[in-house]
Scaffold this motif. Structure first.
Motif, mmCIF file in Angstrom:
data_model
loop_
_atom_site.group_PDB
_atom_site.id
_atom_site.type_symbol
_atom_site.label_atom_id
_atom_site.label_comp_id
_atom_site.label_asym_id
_atom_site.label_seq_id
_atom_site.Cartn_x
_atom_site.Cartn_y
_atom_site.Cartn_z
ATOM 1 N N ILE A 125 0.879 -1.333 0.012
ATOM 2 C CA ILE A 125 0.073 0.005 -0.115
ATOM 3 C C ILE A 125 0.933 1.168 0.009
ATOM 4 O O ILE A 125 1.716 1.431 1.151
ATOM 5 C CB ILE A 125 -0.974 0.190 0.850
ATOM 6 N N GLU A 126 0.666 1.842 -0.992
ATOM 7 C CA GLU A 126 1.545 3.224 -1.216
ATOM 8 C C GLU A 126 1.051 4.554 -0.612
ATOM 9 O O GLU A 126 -0.105 4.780 -0.690
ATOM 10 C CB GLU A 126 1.700 3.277 -2.638
ATOM 11 N N THR A 127 1.896 5.128 0.094
ATOM 12 C CA THR A 127 1.298 6.563 0.802
ATOM 13 C C THR A 127 2.285 7.767 0.181
ATOM 14 O O THR A 127 3.206 7.760 -0.160
ATOM 15 C CB THR A 127 2.034 6.517 2.476
ATOM 16 N N THR A 128 1.095 8.812 0.055
ATOM 17 C CA THR A 128 1.715 10.042 -0.473
ATOM 18 C C THR A 128 1.490 10.967 0.645
ATOM 19 O O THR A 128 0.253 10.964 1.202
ATOM 20 C CB THR A 128 1.094 10.386 -1.782
ATOM 21 N N TYR A 129 2.246 11.829 1.183
ATOM 22 C CA TYR A 129 2.031 12.715 2.101
ATOM 23 C C TYR A 129 1.593 14.063 1.474
ATOM 24 O O TYR A 129 1.993 14.398 0.581
ATOM 25 C CB TYR A 129 3.340 13.074 2.897
ATOM 26 N N TYR A 130 0.365 14.603 2.260
ATOM 27 C CA TYR A 130 0.078 15.912 1.595
ATOM 28 C C TYR A 130 0.048 17.030 2.664
ATOM 29 O O TYR A 130 0.004 16.729 3.622
ATOM 30 C CB TYR A 130 -1.195 15.701 1.120
ATOM 31 N N ASP A 131 0.285 18.441 2.016
ATOM 32 C CA ASP A 131 0.508 19.389 2.926
ATOM 33 C C ASP A 131 -0.878 19.557 3.588
ATOM 34 O O ASP A 131 -2.013 19.592 3.102
ATOM 35 C CB ASP A 131 0.730 20.751 2.260
#
Ligand SMILES: *Cc1c(COP(=O)(O)O)cnc(C)c1O
Length: 388
Positions: A125-131
């Motif tokens: 499961i891939e994570t992208t961090y967002y502002d």
């Protein structure tokens, strides 16, 4: 006790989940400790037509707490787990599977980040961090496989307020789920489900427990997420003991009055700190000039005892001099108990650097007299002055 649901949440906190009539009129649901629950006959065992089937799946004590929380959250189902972190990981596992993509707020609680980077990566499961400043603009980060958006508002250590309703609109437009770590606000100060969230996460360890003697968490689901919440809980074998549920229920009853006092004291300290020459910024969304103030005012009913302080550059040894002579503030992790705490903040960011090269600290205002806390901090600043 009237059957009609009270409209004020502090009244609800007194009444919700009580089952006195089933316990000889005793006000609080007693501690039940159970593994085996006996069935009267084979037909009942096979039909499972009984309120309690096995200790792992709930007792009157855990169900009392879960029902109370479900009412406060305005949700469909709540499940208890052994810690706040377990509530975070359980909620994510209830919605995500291999091949999915998760959008995680960059200002999240540190161990949430570790779970994404290690465990979720291992599970594919891939994570992208967002502002945390993104509202509807989060749309540009969505992919075909984005399954969920995880929020935490205000953010851990840095206290940015998120536009949760705007994020929820975009997320639901993509058929994905919205999760929030609502530990700072509790359902008393922010109602996640009413703002479009599907799974509301709480570290009971903090304000619900309220006395620094309990580790526990819960997740509340709306109607559309209730089934997967219960199924995932069963599959993972999660549990919280009757003793812990009893303490959590006991804490819940007084949480509204405690929170009011935490709020008043924290605001008094925050305003005083803001005026100090040693302080560059106070990170507290209830302060009028905080960048998150407008959103906080729109969506929240109040603030709690936890906030951040950005120092100006300190002389060598200044931070240790400040910390080490404190008599009212304990140096230690966690928060939400009756006692005041202070820790240095270690800020990790992926999207952009947090704009502070100088020490940032986190303060939890406890239930002590605010003047005693102010005097303790003032003495700390005098010790810093003696470092130069
Ligand atoms: C403390 C904390 C947690 C974790 O709670 P534990 O019960 O200590 O695992 C989760 N989220 C936030 C925002 C916290 O501050």
């Amino acid at each position: 006790m009237a059957d009609e649901k009270p409209s004020n949440i502090d009244t609800l906190a007194v009444h919700a989940g009580r089952m006195s009539r089933e316990h000889f009129g005793v006000v609080n649901t007693p501690v039940y400790r159970a593994s085996t629950i006996l069935y009267p006959d084979l037909a009942t065992l096979e039909s499972r037509d009984v309120p309690y089937t096995y200790g792992l799946h709930g007792t009157p004590t855990s169900c009392s707490f879960e029902e109370a929380v479900t009412e406060l959250e305005g949700g469909a189902r709540t499940k208890v787990v052994p810690s706040g972190l377990a509530a975070i990981t359980f909620a994510i596992l209830a919605v995500c599977r291999a091949g999915d993509h998760l959008l995680m707020v960059d200002s999240c609680y540190g161990p949430s980040r570790t779970f994404c980077d290690k465990m979720l990566a291992r599970l594919g499961i891939e994570t992208t961090y967002y502002d945390p400043g993104l509202g509807g603009e989060i749309a540009s980060l969505f992919r075909a496989n984005t399954r969920a958006v995880f929020c935490e508002s205000p953010g851990s250590l840095t206290f940015e307020v998120q536009d949760v309703p705007a994020i929820a609109r975009v997320t639901h437009g993509h058929g994905a789920s919205v999760l929030i770590d609502n530990t700072w606000a509790t359902p008393l100060l922010f109602q996640p489900l009413a703002h479009g969230v599907d799974l509301s996460i709480q570290a009971v360890t903090k304000y619900v427990g309220g006395h620094a003697d309990l580790m526990m968490g819960y997740v509340t689901a709306n109607e559309s997420h209730a089934r997967r919440l219960v199924d995932t809980h069963d599959q993972l074998g999660l549990y919280a003991s009757g003793d812990d549920c009893f303490l959590a229920l006991r804490g819940l009853r007084t949480m509204p009055v405690r929170l009011k006092r935490h709020e008043e004291t924290a605001l008094k300290l925050a305003r005083w700190l803001k005026a100090r020459p040693e302080v560059a910024r106070v990170l507290h969304p209830a302060l009028e000039d905080d960048p998150g103030h407008a959103l906080w005012k729109r969506d929240f009913k109040g603030s709690c005892g936890l906030f951040g302080v950005v120092f100006n550059p300190l002389p060598k040894g200044g931070l240790a001099a400040f910390f080490d002579g404190l008599t009212q503030f304990g140096i230690g992790y966690s928060w939400g108990g009756y006692e005041s705490l202070i820790v240095p903040a270690r800020i990790t960011r992926t999207t952009k650097k947090f704009a502070a090269e100088v020490p940032v600290i986190r303060i939890h205002a406890g239930l002590e007299n605010a003047d005693d806390l102010l005097a303790d901090l003032a003495a700390g600043f005098e010790r810093i002055a003696r470092c130069t």
